[in-house]
Design an enzyme around this catalytic site. Structure first.
Site, PDB file in Angstrom:
ATOM      1  N   ASP A 131      -3.000   4.493   1.902  1.00  0.00           N
ATOM      2  CA  ASP A 131      -2.452   4.634   3.156  1.00  0.00           C
ATOM      3  C   ASP A 131      -0.561   5.274   3.043  1.00  0.00           C
ATOM      4  O   ASP A 131      -0.258   5.291   4.063  1.00  0.00           O
ATOM      5  CB  ASP A 131      -2.280   3.148   3.945  1.00  0.00           C
ATOM      6  N   HIS A 132      -0.441   5.738   1.993  1.00  0.00           N
ATOM      7  CA  HIS A 132       0.661   6.215   1.837  1.00  0.00           C
ATOM      8  C   HIS A 132       0.634   7.912   0.902  1.00  0.00           C
ATOM      9  O   HIS A 132       1.744   8.476   0.725  1.00  0.00           O
ATOM     10  CB  HIS A 132       1.730   5.280   0.647  1.00  0.00           C
TER      11      HIS A 132
ATOM     12  N   HIS B  58       3.902  -5.678  -5.190  1.00  0.00           N
ATOM     13  CA  HIS B  58       2.757  -5.203  -4.437  1.00  0.00           C
ATOM     14  C   HIS B  58       1.962  -4.247  -5.386  1.00  0.00           C
ATOM     15  O   HIS B  58       0.861  -4.215  -5.376  1.00  0.00           O
ATOM     16  CB  HIS B  58       3.512  -4.383  -3.088  1.00  0.00           C
TER      17      HIS B  58
ATOM     18  N   HIS C 278      -0.883   4.017  -2.755  1.00  0.00           N
ATOM     19  CA  HIS C 278      -2.075   3.304  -2.049  1.00  0.00           C
ATOM     20  C   HIS C 278      -2.396   4.423  -0.908  1.00  0.00           C
ATOM     21  O   HIS C 278      -1.681   5.100  -0.687  1.00  0.00           O
ATOM     22  CB  HIS C 278      -1.404   1.922  -1.272  1.00  0.00           C
TER      23      HIS C 278
ATOM     24  N   HIS D  98       4.641   4.296  -3.396  1.00  0.00           N
ATOM     25  CA  HIS D  98       3.694   4.083  -4.223  1.00  0.00           C
ATOM     26  C   HIS D  98       2.472   4.874  -4.057  1.00  0.00           C
ATOM     27  O   HIS D  98       2.663   5.554  -2.881  1.00  0.00           O
ATOM     28  CB  HIS D  98       3.409   2.509  -4.270  1.00  0.00           C
TER      29      HIS D  98
ATOM     30  N   ASP E 144       5.991  -1.474   1.352  1.00  0.00           N
ATOM     31  CA  ASP E 144       5.048  -2.440   1.318  1.00  0.00           C
ATOM     32  C   ASP E 144       5.470  -3.588   0.558  1.00  0.00           C
ATOM     33  O   ASP E 144       4.808  -4.710   0.134  1.00  0.00           O
ATOM     34  CB  ASP E 144       3.655  -2.041   0.902  1.00  0.00           C
TER      35      ASP E 144
ATOM     36  N   HIS F 171       4.515  -2.277   8.029  1.00  0.00           N
ATOM     37  CA  HIS F 171       3.094  -2.074   8.789  1.00  0.00           C
ATOM     38  C   HIS F 171       3.266  -3.399   9.848  1.00  0.00           C
ATOM     39  O   HIS F 171       2.329  -4.334   9.746  1.00  0.00           O
ATOM     40  CB  HIS F 171       2.186  -2.518   7.920  1.00  0.00           C
TER      41      HIS F 171
HETATM   42  C1  5PN Z   1      -4.273  -1.259   4.345  1.00  0.00           C
HETATM   43  C2  5PN Z   1      -4.708  -1.587   2.933  1.00  0.00           C
HETATM   44  N1  5PN Z   1      -5.917  -1.893   2.896  1.00  0.00           N
HETATM   45  C3  5PN Z   1      -6.215  -2.252   1.786  1.00  0.00           C
HETATM   46  C4  5PN Z   1      -5.371  -2.324   0.550  1.00  0.00           C
HETATM   47  C5  5PN Z   1      -5.823  -2.717  -0.577  1.00  0.00           C
HETATM   48  O1  5PN Z   1      -6.818  -2.915  -1.308  1.00  0.00           O
HETATM   49  O2  5PN Z   1      -4.619  -2.425  -1.431  1.00  0.00           O
HETATM   50  C6  5PN Z   1      -3.577  -2.123  -0.383  1.00  0.00           C
HETATM   51  C7  5PN Z   1      -4.126  -2.020   0.869  1.00  0.00           C
HETATM   52  C8  5PN Z   1      -3.850  -1.592   2.010  1.00  0.00           C
HETATM   53  O3  5PN Z   1      -2.498  -1.121   2.424  1.00  0.00           O
HETATM   54 ZN    ZN Z   2       0.554  -0.699  -0.339  1.00  0.00          ZN
HETATM   55 ZN    ZN Z   3       0.845   0.490   3.067  1.00  0.00          ZN
END
Ligand code: 5PN
Ligand code: ZN
Ligand code: ZN
Length: 248
Positions: free
Chosen positions: A97-98, A164, A95, A93, A186, A231
């Site tokens: 952090d990906h 998610h 986001h 996805h 996630d 995570h």
């Molecule tokens: C780590 C993290 N911080 C905030 C958000 C968010 O608003 O949607 C996904 C997400 C995260 O994975």
């Molecule tokens: Zn996510």
């Molecule tokens: Zn994530």
């Protein structure tokens, strides 16, 4: 086949974000990682972690910790590769952090769910932090959108697990000589999400999200797979990390 976990460092969120509506007020530090698969058909990378500069600028309250060797290029180097060696990047996805290292991939293609690409470009207002890093949408990105469940290469199965996000995928890896691994991404941050059937607070559709948690558990049972969650620090500490790998 070899499966490498690439460490991207860690972030902090509240426990009530990990487990929606449970235990507010407890900060939790959690890992972020990506997956490199050396498959007979070639190299496949799943996700690219977070970009330290982006998180410091936009989400400094998540207290990013990332060593200089925890960027995607450095983690690939540990395995003997550079971003140019990777013909296929898959995003579970979009986001932040990906997708933090997506910008390093200017040669190959980027595979993701059709709905995820649309949503990442036009998120709902409540999704703004999740989709805050837009660097994945760079001039040299060559997107190939997919829908439905798909075996992208022999033994690499993408399963739709929305909730998610709208176009979220989980990944089942079937080896020749080893127990399968199911990467929930996630759909389940931690094993507690799986056990309690409670998703993270970040979601577009909570009903779909619960069904996807159940789908992950069902798939794991059906294939006798070990579930790797996305995570959870305790789980991550037990996983092999690059340059070590799962082979079979
Ligand atoms: C780590 C993290 N911080 C905030 C958000 C968010 O608003 O949607 C996904 C997400 C995260 O994975
Ligand atoms: Zn996510
Ligand atoms: Zn994530």
């Amino acid at each position: 086949m070899k499966v490498y976990l690439l460490n991207s460092g860690s972030l902090v969120i509240d426990r009530s974000n990990v487990l929606w509506n449970i235990d507010p007020g407890i900060p939790v530090r959690f890992p972020v990682y990506s997956i490199l698969i050396d498959h007979p058909d070639g190299l496949f990378l799943f996700d690219t972690g977070y970009d330290y500069e982006h998180v410091q600028r936009v989400l400094p309250f998540e207290e990013p910790i990332q060593q200089s060797n925890e960027t995607i290029p450095e983690q690939l180097k540990l395995c003997g590769y550079t971003p140019e060696d990777i013909p296929v990047l898959v995003n579970s996805h979009l986001h932040f952090d990906h997708v933090g290292g997506n910008r390093f991939f200017t040669k190959g293609k980027t595979v993701l769910h059709r709905k995820e690409l649309e949503q990442g470009r036009n998120p709902e207002p409540f999704e703004r932090y999740g989709y805050s890093d837009k660097q994945w949408d760079h001039a040299d990105a060559n997107f190939e959108t997919i829908e439905g469940d798909l075996e992208i290469a022999k033994g690499l199965h993408l399963y739709e697990t929305p909730g998610h996000t709208i176009g979220h995928y989980s990944l089942l890896v079937q080896f020749e000589n080893r127990q399968p691994i199911l990467f929930s991404f996630d759909a389940a941050y931690t094993h507690e999400n799986l056990e309690k059937e409670i998703q993270s607070s970040f979601h577009i559709d909570p009903v779909a999200g619960v069904r996807s948690i159940r789908r992950v558990k069902q798939l794991a049972q059906e294939h006798n797979a070990e579930i790797f969650v996305s995570h959870e620090m305790e789980a991550f500490q037990t996983y092999k990390k690059a340059p070590d790998c799962y082979e079979g």
